[in-house]
Design an enzyme around this catalytic site. Structure first.
Site, PDB file in Angstrom:
ATOM      1  N   ALA A  10      23.287   2.778  -2.823  1.00 20.59           N
ATOM      2  CA  ALA A  10      23.227   2.005  -1.581  1.00 20.59           C
ATOM      3  C   ALA A  10      23.333   2.962  -0.403  1.00 20.59           C
ATOM      4  O   ALA A  10      24.357   3.631  -0.232  1.00 20.59           O
ATOM      5  CB  ALA A  10      24.349   0.978  -1.536  1.00 20.59           C
ATOM      6  N   THR A  14      20.331  10.664   4.923  1.00 19.48           N
ATOM      7  CA  THR A  14      20.230  12.083   4.573  1.00 19.48           C
ATOM      8  C   THR A  14      20.833  12.371   3.210  1.00 19.48           C
ATOM      9  O   THR A  14      20.224  13.048   2.369  1.00 19.48           O
ATOM     10  CB  THR A  14      20.934  12.938   5.641  1.00 19.48           C
ATOM     11  OG1 THR A  14      20.338  12.680   6.913  1.00 19.48           O
ATOM     12  CG2 THR A  14      20.812  14.417   5.311  1.00 19.48           C
ATOM     13  N   ALA A  17      18.869  10.426   0.232  1.00 21.61           N
ATOM     14  CA  ALA A  17      17.602  11.071  -0.097  1.00 21.61           C
ATOM     15  C   ALA A  17      17.837  12.381  -0.849  1.00 21.61           C
ATOM     16  O   ALA A  17      17.118  12.703  -1.806  1.00 21.61           O
ATOM     17  CB  ALA A  17      16.798  11.328   1.176  1.00 21.61           C
ATOM     18  N   LYS A 107      34.703   8.485   3.833  1.00 20.29           N
ATOM     19  CA  LYS A 107      36.078   8.850   4.188  1.00 20.29           C
ATOM     20  C   LYS A 107      36.795   7.755   4.966  1.00 20.29           C
ATOM     21  O   LYS A 107      37.987   7.525   4.773  1.00 20.29           O
ATOM     22  CB  LYS A 107      36.087  10.144   4.988  1.00 20.29           C
ATOM     23  CG  LYS A 107      35.180  10.117   6.202  1.00 20.29           C
ATOM     24  CD  LYS A 107      35.002  11.485   6.799  1.00 20.29           C
ATOM     25  CE  LYS A 107      33.916  11.471   7.870  1.00 20.29           C
ATOM     26  NZ  LYS A 107      32.560  11.363   7.301  1.00 20.29           N
ATOM     27  N   GLU A 131      34.668  12.737  -4.286  1.00 19.02           N
ATOM     28  CA  GLU A 131      34.692  14.168  -3.969  1.00 19.02           C
ATOM     29  C   GLU A 131      34.004  14.477  -2.642  1.00 19.02           C
ATOM     30  O   GLU A 131      34.420  15.373  -1.902  1.00 19.02           O
ATOM     31  CB  GLU A 131      34.012  14.966  -5.090  1.00 19.02           C
ATOM     32  CG  GLU A 131      34.045  16.471  -4.899  1.00 19.02           C
ATOM     33  CD  GLU A 131      35.454  17.035  -4.909  1.00 19.02           C
ATOM     34  OE1 GLU A 131      35.926  17.471  -3.836  1.00 19.02           O
ATOM     35  OE2 GLU A 131      36.088  17.042  -5.977  1.00 19.02           O
ATOM     36  N   GLY A 189      21.379  18.005  15.864  1.00 18.43           N
ATOM     37  CA  GLY A 189      21.763  17.039  14.847  1.00 18.43           C
ATOM     38  C   GLY A 189      23.129  17.284  14.231  1.00 18.43           C
ATOM     39  O   GLY A 189      23.507  16.622  13.266  1.00 18.43           O
ATOM     40  N   LYS A 207      39.872  12.593   6.830  1.00 20.11           N
ATOM     41  CA  LYS A 207      39.805  13.492   5.676  1.00 20.11           C
ATOM     42  C   LYS A 207      41.191  13.994   5.301  1.00 20.11           C
ATOM     43  O   LYS A 207      41.541  14.070   4.114  1.00 20.11           O
ATOM     44  CB  LYS A 207      38.871  14.662   5.988  1.00 20.11           C
ATOM     45  CG  LYS A 207      37.421  14.250   6.183  1.00 20.11           C
ATOM     46  CD  LYS A 207      36.579  15.398   6.716  1.00 20.11           C
ATOM     47  CE  LYS A 207      35.144  14.977   6.942  1.00 20.11           C
ATOM     48  NZ  LYS A 207      34.328  16.045   7.568  1.00 20.11           N
TER      49      LYS A 207
END
EC number: 1.1.1.3
Length: 441
Positions: A10, A14, A17, A107, A131, A189, A207
């Site tokens: 789902a 980036t 893909a 996270k 992970e 970006g 995190k």
């Protein structure tokens, strides 16, 4: 014959893909290492027609990620949607309720709902692996949860946000302002259009809360973290740090103390000789201090599609092998309540930059206020601004002059009390800059 492990993915941004490309390229090797064929069979995303650079037409398509999470045709639900609430939260819960293993890179979801989701996963006898949720491609979750199972961790700290590290690196190397570096990071970006989550420290805090829960066996409490971002860092601070033998990094730090767990996120001056200080650009680094192994330092890509997908696949391989461990390294019922240690007890050196009015007695009054709080000064540096050149024949009003103070070890409570008195005295023109100095590896 062992049946294949069927994945439902789902989120096809980036990371999604990159995950498809990775499984396509290394699927045979992944199957050989895990002893079971691993295949993507279904996907879900908002836009079916978008060009993602990979062929997703071969997979079953679900417009609704919750329907994908509940599908009888998948064994593992891979959540790459993002966000603490909404579709991501609902779909992960639906997958666990349906007895599906879950792998996520989310996270925010874990920081806000991790303990509850871990208990749900345990009740259904499935894995909740993440992970990729902290430090991207660095396998810090496995190190804490598995490799250091025989150690008592005392401290964990590191650079956990590549955007901030990129900005600070550019400021140092090129003498650029924060605003200029941020704009460039957005163009490349590395930063979002709304960079608040990154530059104000919240991404690092999420995190850190996950790493803290695993390292110390406590329930997650992201709200207990003291958070400062990097917006206040100026080129003057960067230059001063360089002259003093330091570099400025945004660190997340969690420490076990007698009174509880201290978690903090803030800019920090580190000695240039420190391995963490030498980590530049978008790279992340995490250091763990434990009783039997001493100090471990891991560095690598903290974000990006390929690095994050690599961590996602490591979690999938564990499930394929049948390796099921407690979500946070122990049963959810064994996680202790979080006990917060106040940051006011934090002791160390401090860098202070003040804009001091250039008048007799001002600096003496400032040092007196420091002494009243028991603060010893290691150095005082006055940086006089050059007079304005546009009206040399006319008297100029006295402008505030930058003064840098470096303290010996003291507590944050003492420093803040002294600065409050100094501000009340009227000797400084703006809010003082305070950066902690840490002697960390």
């Amino acid at each position: 014959m062992v049946s294949s492990l069927r994945l439902g993915v789902a989120g096809l941004g980036t990371v999604g893909a990159s995950l498809v490309r990775l499984v396509d390229r290394h699927g045979a090797e992944l199957s050989a290492r895990s002893g079971r064929t691993v295949e993507i069979v279904a996907v879900s995303a908002r836009d079916r027609s978008r060009d993602r650079g990979v062929d997703v037409s071969r997979f079953a398509w679900f417009d609704d990620p919750i329907a994908l999470a509940q599908s009888a045709d998948i064994d593992v639900f891979v959540e790459l949607i993002g966000g603490a609430e909404g579709a991501a939260n609902a779909a992960v819960r639906a997958a666990l309720e349906a007895g599906k293993h879950v792998v996520t890179a989310n996270k925010a979801l874990l920081a806000h709902h991790g303990a509850e989701l871990a208990a749900l996963a345990e009740s259904r006898g499935v894995s909740l692996n993440f992970e990729a949720a902290a430090a991207g491609g660095i396998p810090i979750i496995k190190v804490l949860r598995e490799s250091l199972a025989g150690n008592a961790v005392t401290r964990i700290y590191g650079i956990l946000n590549g955007t901030c590290n990129y900005i600070l690196t550019r400021m140092e190397r090129e003498g650029l302002s924060f605003d200029a570096c941020l704009a460039d990071a957005q163009r490349l970006g590395y930063a979002e259009a709304d960079p608040t989550f990154d530059v104000d420290g919240f991404d690092t805090a999420h995190k850190l809360s996950i790493l803290t829960a695993i390292a110390f066996g406590t329930e997650i409490d992201a709200g207990a973290i003291y958070v400062e971002g990097i917006r206040s860092i100026t080129t003057a601070d960067i230059e001063a740090a360089d002259e003093l033998g330091y570099r400025i990094k945004l660190l997340g730090v969690a420490t076990r103390s007698e009174s509880g767990i201290e978690q903090r996120v803030h800019p920090t001056m580190l000695p240039k000789s420190s391995p963490i200080a030498r980590v530049d650009g978008v790279t992340n680094a995490v250091a763990v201090e434990a009783d039997f192994v001493g100090r471990l330092v891991l560095a690598g890509p903290g974000a990006g599609g390929d690095a994050t997908a690599s961590s996602v696949v490591s979690d999938i391989a564990d499930i394929a092998r049948g390796d099921v461990v407690g979500t946070f390294g122990r049963p959810a019922s064994a996680m202790r309540p979080y006990q917060r240690a106040t940051i006011q007890s934090h002791a160390g050196g401090y860098y202070l930059r003040l804009a001091v009015f250039d008048r007799p007695g001002a600096l003496a009054a400032i040092t007196t206020r420091m002494a009243e709080q028991g603060i010893s000064l290691e150095s005082i540096v006055q940086r006089r601004r050059a007079p304005k050149a546009d009206a040399p024949d006319h008297p100029q009003p006295l402008e505030p002059q930058p003064v840098i103070l470096i303290t010996y070890d003291t507590t944050e409570a003492q420093v803040k009390a002294a600065l409050e008195r100094i501000s009340t005295d009227g000797h400084i023109a703006e809010h003082p800059q305070m950066i902690r100095i840490e002697q960390l590896a």
